[in-house]
Design a protein around this motif. Sequence first.
Motif: not given
Length: 372
Positions: A260-261, A264, A267-268, A272
């Motif tokens: 999950q990290q 994320e 995405r940042r 992605s």
Amino acid sequence: MTGDADFEIFLVATPGLEAQLCAEAKSIGFKNPKQVPGGVIVRGGWRDVWHANLELRGCGKVLARIGAFRVMHLAQLDKRARKFPWGEYLRKDVPVLVEASCSRSRIYHSQAAAQRIARAISEEFGAQVTPDAEVVIKARILDDLCTISVDTSGELLHKRGHKQGVGKAPMRETMAALLLRACGFDGVEPLVDPMCGSGTFVIEAAEIAAGLQPGRERRFAFEDLAGFDEATFRAMRLSGPRRTPPASYHGSDRDAGAVQQAQENARRAGVSAFTQFRCQTISALVPPEGPAGLVIVNPPYGARIGEKKPLFALYGALGQVLRSRFSGWRVGLITTDASLAGATGLPFLPPGPPILHGGLKVKLFLTGNLQS
């Protein structure tokens, strides 16, 4: 600060990966980069300093060497520091910090040397000297030669602002970039990391493939130096990908929280669309559809997270999966211990030099294309 100035620029490398940083510096346009212990020396002006901070993926810091003079004692250092043209580089309204190191010199007290230079800057130039300043002057006194540099980066360059979630033993993005270069990765081929943690290798690979500037979203200490041209630098900074990656970049981990990290963080970082992460064990690992590429993996070392003995089974299972399912792929494995690498049964080439990582010395073990 003038656009046509020419001075020595020191690019800080992860120890053991200087050759890879030297190659990268050449690839972004620096002529005749010189590899030295701990980094790479190039020559250029202030736009080259900005370019290095913005574009180099493997560089830890960029130091501009702005002057040098001989000193035999502290009184002489005080006198010469007071005559140094600080106003060409510093701003009176921006605080500075002075750090010093001494080696093989008659001046041997680094703290006293730093205090003399700091006092000269404060009293002669008028800038405030504070312990938490972002602009740092570094004085290195070696063989009685005092070299004055300014740290143009500020925070270490691996801090790009994207990786907020990290696992137990994170790898710096700068080190990951140089290891990918050492593996021959250029962004054209797919990549798999079966123990991806917070996704550093996968995200770095996707950024390389997309042509994203590593420093595109952070600020640098040089923005607070005298004569900084904000408009010129803004034109150098690109916001989006230069190209669409021709492959995809895959990470997996048995830790759902780490996956999950990684998602994320990707995405940042804006990658992605080019990355895929999943929660799975090594036994479930299969290659993605399409051509073969690079498997890169940074498994636990024993000295880093726990005892070494139980890890032989893990390395053995990893090697068995890669040998049986990843024909045509190359493997890059980072570990502290040749016996752990050997437990994989993979046909590694002789490893390169030791690489400093989190207080440990690791090596990159690399294969050619695996045969079925």
